[in-house]
Write an enzyme that holds these catalytic residues in place. Structure first.
Site, PDB file in Angstrom:
ATOM      1  N   ASP A  61      40.991  52.753  41.653  1.00 61.88           N
ATOM      2  CA  ASP A  61      42.236  52.352  42.562  1.00 61.88           C
ATOM      3  C   ASP A  61      42.962  53.664  42.940  1.00 61.88           C
ATOM      4  OD1 ASP A  61      42.275  49.067  42.069  1.00 61.88           O
ATOM      5  OD2 ASP A  61      42.116  50.068  40.327  1.00 61.88           O
ATOM      6  N   HIS A  96      33.664  44.423  33.860  1.00 63.72           N
ATOM      7  CA  HIS A  96      34.985  45.220  33.454  1.00 63.72           C
ATOM      8  C   HIS A  96      34.833  45.052  31.803  1.00 63.72           C
ATOM      9  CE1 HIS A  96      36.213  46.175  37.353  1.00 63.72           C
ATOM     10  NE2 HIS A  96      37.224  46.838  37.031  1.00 63.72           N
ATOM     11  N   GLU A 155      37.588  49.104  28.230  1.00 60.16           N
ATOM     12  CA  GLU A 155      38.631  50.161  28.725  1.00 60.16           C
ATOM     13  C   GLU A 155      39.906  49.770  28.124  1.00 60.16           C
ATOM     14  OE1 GLU A 155      40.402  49.693  32.576  1.00 60.16           O
ATOM     15  OE2 GLU A 155      40.811  51.717  32.752  1.00 60.16           O
TER      16      GLU A 155
HETATM   17  N1  ADE Z   1      41.659  45.224  39.355  1.00 64.30           N
HETATM   18  C1  ADE Z   1      41.872  46.127  40.149  1.00 64.30           C
HETATM   19  N2  ADE Z   1      41.776  47.357  39.399  1.00 64.30           N
HETATM   20  C2  ADE Z   1      41.529  46.992  38.111  1.00 64.30           C
HETATM   21  C3  ADE Z   1      41.133  47.899  37.156  1.00 64.30           C
HETATM   22  N3  ADE Z   1      41.103  48.973  37.128  1.00 64.30           N
HETATM   23  N4  ADE Z   1      40.838  47.131  36.002  1.00 64.30           N
HETATM   24  C4  ADE Z   1      40.826  45.857  35.784  1.00 64.30           C
HETATM   25  N5  ADE Z   1      41.213  45.054  36.888  1.00 64.30           N
HETATM   26  C5  ADE Z   1      41.163  45.694  37.984  1.00 64.30           C
HETATM   27 ZN    ZN Z   2      38.178  48.717  38.030  1.00 64.82          ZN
END
Ligand code: ADE
Ligand code: ZN
Length: 326
Positions: free
Chosen positions: A274, A192, A195
């Site tokens: 999510d 990740h 963002e």
């Molecule tokens: N853990 C679960 N969902 C997440 C997200 N959208 N961004 C970062 N960590 C996460």
């Molecule tokens: Zn994520």
């Protein structure tokens, strides 16, 4: 939905983040876990004030998972919902740390997930794999054991390593040992970035980690040279527009850079991240691609094709999925 018939692929969804409030209640009751009432205010979604509060709520809900059977049930439950939206392949993030926090060993957690995956494939034809994921704000001390567990207990459903969590915590170079360990063993990786944090976070991940994909990466658009690098290296962006809007990283759909990234030639997939937190589904992400950003059916099918090509599963599975896409 106009996009129902389009075969879909999801490469970025956190399995603990797919638990609906009704499933959370069921698991909590069966395990005798008392969930904080604040997380169960609504029937179909959760609420949060900002990104860090979201991460906190996420951990509170995930506390209802206590057994390998719970993993089997939540994986099956999610894949059943995906199959109803014509999703042909899911690659979900699973977290050794969340399993361990609930008292489940890595091999038992993976075995539970695998049962859910096998049952869903038998019942709905949907194919699924898992990306084991470290949590950035838990630090590299916990990332290395997650990577080591993948090496010590290989399982055919676990196809790569990822990194989730707070993009502003620690530095990607702290996680290089964990990522290099699995990379040397032949596993692809993703992290990740871009963002909650700006383009520098993407640059740092590209510099220090052997990643093939970036989770989100949307803020790369703020740095044209970085976008060029992403295109040139063929790095795929796991886009989750509904998540970005819900978390307030963009105010309006027209502020979201999906079209600019596409025009620049970035490889991309569409994902729900999510779902009950962001009041979305993978089907809704495809539908929004059409309704909010004007993507055509052909363009959305093209995104599915790219996602198959960028998936971490083996070539035989990819060929099977490409054949389903037609
Ligand atoms: N853990 C679960 N969902 C997440 C997200 N959208 N961004 C970062 N960590 C996460
Ligand atoms: Zn994520």
């Amino acid at each position: 939905m106009q996009t129902q018939n389009i075969p879909k692929v999801e490469l970025h969804v956190h399995i603990e983040g797919t638990i609906t409030p009704s499933l959370a209640k069921k698991l909590a009751t069966r395990n005798g876990v008392k969930l904080d009432p604040s997380v169960l205010q609504y029937e179909d979604h959760y609420t949060f004030t900002d990104f860090l509060d979201f991460l906190n709520q996420y951990d509170m809900v995930a506390d209802c998972i206590r057994t390998p059977q719970d993993y089997e049930d939540l994986v099956y439950d999610y894949l059943e919902r995906c199959a109803a939206e014509n999703v042909i392949y899911v690659e979900f993030f699973g977290s050794k740390d969340h399993g361990e926090a609930c008292g489940i060993s890595y091999p038992d957690m993976v075995a539970g997930m695998a049962k859910g995956i096998e049952r869903a494939e038998a019942d709905f034809g949907i194919i699924c794999r898992c990306i084991m994921t470290c949590v950035r704000h838990y630090g590299h001390e916990r990332a290395l054991p997650a990577a080591q567990a993948m090496i010590d207990h290989p399982h055919p459903i676990v196809v790569g390593l990822g990194m989730a969590g707070d993009e502003n915590a620690h530095h990607p170079k702290d996680f290089a040992a964990a990522f290099n360990l699995v990379h040397k063993a032949g596993y692809p990786t993703t992290a990740h970035a871009g963002e909650a944090a700006g383009p520098q976070s993407v640059k740092d991940c590209l510099k220090y980690l052997p990643i093939k994909r970036i989770g989100h990466g949307v803020r790369s658009i703020e740095d044209p040279a970085l976008v060029k690098e992403i295109v040139q290296k063929g790095i795929a962006l796991e886009l989750c527009p509904g998540s970005n809007l819900s978390l307030g990283f963009y105010d309006q759909p027209e502020d979201h850079p999906i079209l600019k990234l596409k025009e620049a030639g970035c490889r991309m997939s569409l994902n729900s991240d999510d779902p009950p937190y962001f009041m979305t589904t993978i089907g809704m992400e495809y539908e929004n691609g059409m309704q909010l950003w004007g993507l055509t059916e052909d363009e959305l099918r093209g995104i599915t094709k790219m996602a198959i090509e960028d998936a971490f599963c083996d070539d035989e599975t990819k060929a099977k999925l490409l054949a389903k896409l037609g």
